[in-house]
Write a protein that holds these residues in place. Structure first.
Motif, PDB file in Angstrom:
ATOM      1  N   PHE A  36      57.476  33.272  99.234  1.00  0.00           N
ATOM      2  CA  PHE A  36      56.521  34.335  98.941  1.00  0.00           C
ATOM      3  C   PHE A  36      57.255  35.665  98.858  1.00  0.00           C
ATOM      4  CE2 PHE A  36      54.078  37.929 100.450  1.00  0.00           C
ATOM      5  CZ  PHE A  36      53.047  37.939  99.534  1.00  0.00           C
ATOM      6  N   PRO A  37      57.049  36.477  97.832  1.00  0.00           N
ATOM      7  CA  PRO A  37      56.346  36.066  96.617  1.00  0.00           C
ATOM      8  C   PRO A  37      57.133  34.988  95.876  1.00  0.00           C
ATOM      9  CG  PRO A  37      57.324  38.250  96.350  1.00  0.00           C
ATOM     10  CD  PRO A  37      57.591  37.838  97.755  1.00  0.00           C
ATOM     11  N   LEU A  38      56.435  34.230  95.070  1.00  0.00           N
ATOM     12  CA  LEU A  38      57.073  33.106  94.379  1.00  0.00           C
ATOM     13  C   LEU A  38      58.304  33.576  93.602  1.00  0.00           C
ATOM     14  CD1 LEU A  38      53.888  31.388  92.950  1.00  0.00           C
ATOM     15  CD2 LEU A  38      55.299  30.572  94.829  1.00  0.00           C
ATOM     16  N   VAL A  98      53.156  22.293  89.403  1.00  0.00           N
ATOM     17  CA  VAL A  98      51.960  22.180  90.262  1.00  0.00           C
ATOM     18  C   VAL A  98      52.261  21.638  91.653  1.00  0.00           C
ATOM     19  CG1 VAL A  98      49.529  21.521  90.333  1.00  0.00           C
ATOM     20  CG2 VAL A  98      50.777  21.300  88.206  1.00  0.00           C
ATOM     21  N   PRO A  99      52.984  20.513  91.789  1.00  0.00           N
ATOM     22  CA  PRO A  99      53.128  19.989  93.149  1.00  0.00           C
ATOM     23  C   PRO A  99      54.166  20.749  93.968  1.00  0.00           C
ATOM     24  CG  PRO A  99      53.629  18.332  91.460  1.00  0.00           C
ATOM     25  CD  PRO A  99      53.656  19.667  90.815  1.00  0.00           C
ATOM     26  N   GLU A 145      53.657  25.563  84.240  1.00  0.00           N
ATOM     27  CA  GLU A 145      52.793  25.370  85.397  1.00  0.00           C
ATOM     28  C   GLU A 145      52.509  23.910  85.665  1.00  0.00           C
ATOM     29  OE1 GLU A 145      49.484  27.831  86.342  1.00  0.00           O
ATOM     30  OE2 GLU A 145      50.157  29.165  84.733  1.00  0.00           O
ATOM     31  N   MET A 202      59.906  33.324  90.718  1.00  0.00           N
ATOM     32  CA  MET A 202      59.571  32.781  89.404  1.00  0.00           C
ATOM     33  C   MET A 202      60.807  32.429  88.590  1.00  0.00           C
ATOM     34  SD  MET A 202      56.439  32.394  89.467  1.00  0.00           S
ATOM     35  CE  MET A 202      55.788  32.102  87.841  1.00  0.00           C
ATOM     36  N   TRP A 244      54.948  24.348  94.148  1.00  0.00           N
ATOM     37  CA  TRP A 244      54.913  25.798  94.369  1.00  0.00           C
ATOM     38  C   TRP A 244      55.340  26.170  95.780  1.00  0.00           C
ATOM     39  CZ3 TRP A 244      55.340  28.693  90.451  1.00  0.00           C
ATOM     40  CH2 TRP A 244      54.688  28.421  89.252  1.00  0.00           C
ATOM     41  N   ARG A 245      54.999  25.340  96.734  1.00  0.00           N
ATOM     42  CA  ARG A 245      55.300  25.651  98.117  1.00  0.00           C
ATOM     43  C   ARG A 245      56.798  25.924  98.337  1.00  0.00           C
ATOM     44  NH1 ARG A 245      52.973  22.056 102.806  1.00  0.00           N
ATOM     45  NH2 ARG A 245      51.547  21.714 101.100  1.00  0.00           N
TER      46      ARG A 245
END
Lengths: 505, 320
Positions: free
Chosen positions: A369-371, A361-362, A357, A373, A364-365
């Motif tokens: 959606f959904p991410l 952090v910077p 994570e 992973m 994720w965008r």
């Protein structure tokens, strides 16, 4: 007769960093010793060993010829050693008098605090600086209402209120104005006459020349010279302080000014001002590694933060020829600017979250959606492999990493976004030598790939070895610029201390 | 030797199961009768739904850190329950407009909370406590203490009655809701950023996260979820009174804590909160069955909360 205090062959290591290797000094009653050295040479650590904040691993402290061990600052205080701290130690909610006499309040027979005596004694102390303080500054003024210079003076009065045998002044003049400094020097003269020994730590060469009787020079944790001030010039001291250009760890071929001149200007800054900066102008070219030097706290952090939109500023910043005014790091980030902040745990990491994570952090965008992973995890793994991150796994908490590896995570989260401009605020602080070398190779490679790097470092050797050009900051401005042949350690140390660079050898 | 660690949500679920099995031995417990046991279990879960959904917003706010807490939850539940009751007024076709209205009203109240916290730097505790007072006062002013209206038949049908294979609608709603909450927290950028601002706001900001926007959005969402809670609560009870939401406030915070979400923010899950809601509801109904007084129930609930949090605290302490 033995000296009041003798420190013999002290060593201290913080994790991977050897702060002191072999430090020694002696100071006599009634004498002022200047303890000097470049950034990171171990001055503060040595003063902390003397006042009991830090326990040394090796070496000896002799007080009046007798070996002593201080296991707390209190023990040192009881032995008559008092320190004016660089990081202020006052309680803002309490008054001047309460702060000065904290834990040593004069008591009445009933056991209640004798406020009248406390106030009178505080007035006596304040009168020492009479004329250089605001008239309405009384013992009852809360410390929160004081200006930085007034707080520093209260700090000094608190240290002297115990009538110490040895007074350590660690950068105590940094926030004082010239009248206050002169008054302090007069007082130092009086205290010396009464037999107090003084260790004076300062970066200002002019003050050292004025007040010190003797000097002791630290370089990379070792005492490399000591003697009488009468027999030394400022340049002698600078030469002693400047480390030999070993350069082993740092190897980067400097870009010549001719080559640089052909490169595109990526970032241009004109008259940048913040609460700390007082008009900074500079330009940086594509693929250049610009070093920022100078003493700590001269505005380097603010300069990097302002470029990154992390602090309010005025002036003009031009990125790729277009004026920009970032008011939030997000905007800078979306323009390809990245910042590795100076306080790793407090500003760079989410300590309780996983490595995965922290790396993402910077970004994720970018994962929809959904991410997605799996893709996110693949990208994070790739960065971890590229940085040779030593970890138990991506899901391990980032707090389980060593200092160097944690810093790799902070850099890694930006590499994931391929920044065009990478700002670094003292990134190798508290990082072991092997990891430092990896960083140097990484920065070199990034520059070759066209990334522009702006690096502030408290390690002069690192700046010299890595930078194409170094700007030296002093008091919120750029005081000099070193490049090509003038970019030497001696010149950098001299420029940081405000000694004219032409005079240095 | 590898130390046995158990995640807080799992611990809470296990506690709920053990408590439930033990309850079978009570004088009027289910004993060995499987059918009765199943019916009782379903009933406990059904009762947990309302606390579970009301505590969802609380979960988000607590994860967001910065001493995050929403003390206006109880008042918002009351207000939205009354709104639902009056808007629907017994008509099925008014159910959707009522749902929309409570989400908007709850969201707006949360938005004001978030704005006060983010822009005026009022501490969440003070801001939401003040908001609770304002909303409670507003309810009194508007209703003068008596509310007229009625829930619609379709609400009772969907929320309070069995819908599928004897499972009440409320439980099905909760299952869908839980899936959405998981999606929000674990599989959206919003969720990941929420954990980031809870862990360290400075780092979050310097990593490009709009912390102010996130805080406002989180409190707005918390208000909306409390609004949804009010809608469901009144749909279940069928009647409303002007303190209907108050008993949910303390348990909504307790459920989050028992579920293992860090009260300082940055770590937690909605599954934990669900387990916490189950535990709290189970204990309450057990004690009620045992005809314990309200005072005893409160003491047991408080002691449970302290015990669980102490255990989680020790686990974390050991690991570091």
């Amino acid at each position: 007769m033995p000296p009041l205090l003798a420190v013999r062959n002290v060593a201290k290591r913080y994790g991977a960093v050897q702060a002191l290797i072999d430090a020694s000094l002696e100071v006599d009653a009634g004498e002022t010793l200047a303890l000097i050295g470049a950034n990171g040479s171990g001055k503060s650590t040595l003063s902390k060993v003397i006042n009991g904040v830090v326990a040394p691993e090796r070496g000896q402290l002799l007080l009046g010829g007798r070996s002593v061990h201080f296991d707390s600052p209190h023990a040192a205080k009881d032995a008559g050693i008092s320190t004016v701290f660089q990081e202020l130690s006052l309680v803002p909610q309490m008054t001047v008098a309460e702060n000065i006499w904290l834990t040593r309040e004069p008591l009445r027979r009933s056991g209640m605090i004798d406020r009248r005596t406390e106030r009178r004694r505080t007035e006596d102390l304040l009168s020492l600086f009479a004329g250089t303080l605001r008239a309405d500054l009384t013992p009852d003024t809360p410390v929160a209402a004081l200006l930085p210079d007034e707080r520093q003076i209260v700090e000094i009065l608190k240290a002297i209120s115990v009538n110490p045998r040895l007074l350590i002044l660690d950068e105590a003049t940094a926030s004082l104005d010239s009248r206050q400094v002169q008054r302090l020097f007069e007082l130092i003269g009086q205290w010396k006459a009464q037999g107090t020994a003084i260790i004076f730590i300062s970066h200002r060469m002019a003050e050292i020349e004025q007040i010190a009787d003797r000097y002791s020079v630290l370089r990379n944790g070792q005492t490399v010279g000591a003697g009488s001030m009468k027999e030394a010039t400022a340049n002698d001291l600078v030469t002693l302080m400047a480390p030999e250009t070993a350069g082993g760890a740092v190897e980067r071929r400097r870009l010549s000014s001719d080559i640089l001149a052909t490169r595109r200007i990526v970032l241009q800054i004109d008259d940048l001002r913040t609460s700390v900066l007082r008009g900074v102008s500079m330009q940086v070219r594509e693929g250049e590694l610009l070093g920022i030097g100078g003493l700590k706290g001269q505005g380097q952090r603010d300069l990097l933060l302002a470029i990154f939109g992390g602090t309010p500023w005025s002036g003009r910043i031009t990125l790729d020829g277009k004026p920009v005014h970032f008011t939030h790091p997000r905007q800078a980030m979306n323009h390809g600017v990245a910042l590795v902040p100076g306080d790793r745990a407090g500003e760079g990491l989410l300590s309780i979250r996983s490595i995965l994570e922290n790396l993402l952090v910077p970004s994720w965008r970018n994962y929809g959606f959904p991410l997605q992973m799996q893709r996110a995890r693949r990208d994070a793994s790739a960065i971890a492999a590229r940085l040779d991150l030593k970890m138990a796994g991506l899901d391990a908490p980032v707090s389980s990493l060593s200092g160097g590896n944690a810093q790799k995570v902070v850099i890694g989260k930006w590499l994931l976004r391929n920044p065009r401009i990478l700002l670094l605020d003292d990134p190798t602080k508290g990082v072991d030598i092997a990891t430092k070398a990896e960083f140097y190779r990484l920065l070199t490679r990034l520059c070759e790939e066209g990334t522009t790097v702006i690096l502030y470092s408290s390690d002069d050797e690192e700046l010299i070895g890595l930078s194409d050009r170094v700007i030296v900051m002093h008091d919120g401005r750029i005081s000099s610029e070193l490049a090509g042949a003038s970019l030497t350690t001696a010149n950098l140390v001299a420029a940081s201390l405000g000694v004219a660079s032409g005079d240095a050898p | 030797m590898k130390r046995l660690t158990i995640s807080p949500p799992l611990a809470a679920v296990l506690l709920a199961i053990v408590l439930f099995l033990l309850s079978g031995f009570l004088p009027n417990g289910f004993g060995g009768n499987l059918d009765v046991a199943t019916a009782q279990a379903i009933n406990i879960v059904r009762l947990s739904v309302f606390l579970g959904i009301i505590a969802a917003g609380q979960t988000l706010v607590i994860i967001s850190g910065g001493e995050g807490i929403d003390l206006s939850t109880g008042a918002v539940v009351t207000l939205t329950a009354i709104l639902t009751y009056t808007i629907v007024n017994g008509r099925n076709e008014q159910v959707l407009p009522a749902l929309l209205a409570v989400l908007v009203v709850g969201g707006l109240i949360g938005l004001v909370n978030g704005a006060g916290i983010a822009f005026l730097a009022i501490s969440p505790l003070v801001m939401t406590l003040g908001m609770a007072g304002v909303v409670s006062g507003l309810i009194l002013v508007i209703t003068h203490g008596n509310v007229s209206g009625a829930v619609a038949p379709i609400m009772t049908q969907l929320i309070a009655r069995p819908v599928l294979l004897g499972i009440p609608g409320a439980i099905l709603i909760w299952a869908v809701f839980a899936a959405l909450m998981w999606l929000l927290l674990e599989r959206t950028a919003f969720g990941r950023r929420l954990f980031a601002i809870g862990a360290n706001r400075t780092t979050a900001r310097l990593s490009g996260i709009n912390v102010t926007g996130m805080v406002i959005a989180t409190y707005a969402l918390s208000g909306m979820l409390a609004g949804l809670g009010g809608f469901l609560v009144v749909g279940n009870t069928g009647v409303v009174h002007i303190r209907i939401g108050d008993p949910f406030l303390f348990p909504s915070i307790a459920a989050v804590a028992v579920g293992g979400t860090l009260l300082t923010g940055g770590k937690g899950s909605y599954f934990g909160t669900m387990a916490g809601a189950l535990v709290l509801t189970l204990i309450t109904s057990l004690l009620t069955t045992m005809q314990m007084q309200e005072s005893v129930r409160r003491m047991v609930l408080g002691a449970t909360l302290l015990t669980m949090i102490a255990i989680y605290g020790r686990q974390r302490g050991f690991r570091q």
